[in-house]
Motif scaffolding. Sequence first.
Motif, mmCIF file in Angstrom:
data_model
loop_
_atom_site.group_PDB
_atom_site.id
_atom_site.type_symbol
_atom_site.label_atom_id
_atom_site.label_comp_id
_atom_site.label_asym_id
_atom_site.label_seq_id
_atom_site.Cartn_x
_atom_site.Cartn_y
_atom_site.Cartn_z
ATOM 1 N N TYR A 225 40.594 47.493 47.421
ATOM 2 C CA TYR A 225 39.784 48.044 46.596
ATOM 3 C C TYR A 225 38.173 48.470 46.424
ATOM 4 O O TYR A 225 37.855 49.328 45.557
ATOM 5 C CB TYR A 225 39.797 47.404 44.879
ATOM 6 N N SER A 229 36.550 51.745 45.713
ATOM 7 C CA SER A 229 35.449 52.160 45.229
ATOM 8 C C SER A 229 34.324 52.741 45.468
ATOM 9 O O SER A 229 34.003 54.029 44.468
ATOM 10 C CB SER A 229 35.307 50.838 44.083
ATOM 11 N N TYR A 257 44.267 53.212 44.586
ATOM 12 C CA TYR A 257 43.568 51.824 44.867
ATOM 13 C C TYR A 257 42.462 51.401 43.572
ATOM 14 O O TYR A 257 42.222 50.530 43.259
ATOM 15 C CB TYR A 257 42.896 51.698 46.270
ATOM 16 N N ASN A 259 41.693 51.196 39.932
ATOM 17 C CA ASN A 259 41.883 50.801 38.212
ATOM 18 C C ASN A 259 41.815 51.555 37.539
ATOM 19 O O ASN A 259 41.827 52.953 37.431
ATOM 20 C CB ASN A 259 41.095 49.274 38.007
#
Length: 565
Positions: A225, A229, A257, A259
């Motif tokens: 993640y 990001s 990937y 959230n």
Amino acid sequence: MKKILIYTCLFLVSMFASAQEKDPFSDEFEAIRVKMRDTSISSAQKQEFFNQYWIKAKKSNQNINIGRAYYLKTLVTKDIDEQFQYLDTVIFYTKNIKGDDLFPMQAHTHKGRLHFYQKDYVKSLNAQIEAKHAAESRNHIKYQRSIKYNIGLLKRILGLYEEAEILFLECKEFEENREEKHLETYVNILFQLSSVYFELGKIEKSQEINSQAIKLTKDSDLNIYYYYSFVSNEGMNLNAEGNYKASIDSLEKAYTYLNEADKNVANFYLGKSYYELGNKKKGIDYFKKIDTVFKATNDLFPSISPAYVYLINDSKEKKDKDLQLYYTNQLLKVDTIINKNYRSLSKNITKKYDVPRLMEERDDIIVELEEKNRKGDEEKKWILKISITVCFLAIGLFLYYYRLKRVYEKRYQSIIETIKEPIIEEIRVEDTNLLPAPSLNIDQTIIEETLQSLDEFEKGEAYLTNQISLKDVAKIVNTNSKYLSKIINTYKKKNFITYINDLRIDYFVRNIQTDTKYQKYTIRAIAEEIGFSNPEGFSRAFQKKTGLKPSYFIKKARQNATKKQ
């Protein structure tokens, strides 16, 4: 970058990672604290652990142990208000304790976390600052760095980007100078710096940070993640540079990937990129995803609110009034939430769209749709009834309105004369007429302090807050709602609702004489601006206080303003 990484970035270093020498009570406290955070242990078992420690803490008759016990109590109760009360008690018992590394610092940090999850970022920041002072008083460098990160994150959320940049640079330097650098902590700091530079428009610096972080995370043991990001962040930088194709490539590569919160931010920049490349349909589809998330969460990060501007303009092009009205209402709702949750950002964000103009357009659409949906037969019957009524009542109505006009004119002039020389009512302690009625049963000192605080409250503008409650005002004037209600009824000669409404109306009457925006607003817009939930409530309260309809008062104010020009 507007992504927050709330659940993975906030409060990086546990305050219980101390290597201090612990006494037996401290060891037992730590053991129970760990158990209470174990989700496999029942609430009844946790309560029993607390009870055992509480008995021992009371017997020890030491403030630090009692304070620790109250902290454990916050881990037992699920009621947020009770948690705040217990944490305040922890601070009371431990604020002057020496030789303990954790308290009251941990209680302040915990309060900050609770306020954070309630989206009260200002109070969360204040709590973290208190934790910082506590850490500084004990010279805990490691804790100071952790709290400094928390403060930086909150300042970033509140739009204080320059201050956040300084704090994150200090955190970055601290990590780089450590003998053993904690990679996950360091990466989180880099993420915040990258986001702050993006918000400040320092794209090159943001890209430099992203490049460094992508190399660090690509082949590391960290969750994948983190890597994506930064890939997503770089996609936003490319969007800001106008390189929309490359922006889409980076954002779509990272999208799976991310959230849910970060995906919603990515939706905005994907939508903007496709829209600018001429694929308006696909861009609008991404903006619609943002609306879907907003409906489900009732929260939206300020920077992606312009998605609704695209949606409103699209519905205008399609001449879909129903859809235009819906998206306009959604944007106004977003604006209200921004003003509530992101106060420092609201002034800058709202510059991207004209709220009064949106309100006016919304009102026009409502009128247009109502007229369009009105059935033809009912309209004809209504016109016929009006015509017949006019024939019989023309003379009577003329006389009635002529007299009414004179009455209204006198009332209006009376109000104008009053605001030219405002009378400030001062409650004097020595005035025996102001002694509390026997039925109040309130200490005279409390009454005097409350009246003084109410005077300060009336000079401010907190009463313009929509749905401000008796409990809210009681907190502001530092008393309880029961006392406040009695004091307002006795000394203001009105109930709480009338008291607040009268303050709002007085504010409006003063400002419309000099502020041209109120002369341009619709009644609905004015009502929302000064804190009323709906225009009907505003009209009733205004007419009750002044004897005039607000429409008449606004019309006269406009006429007077025109004459002065």
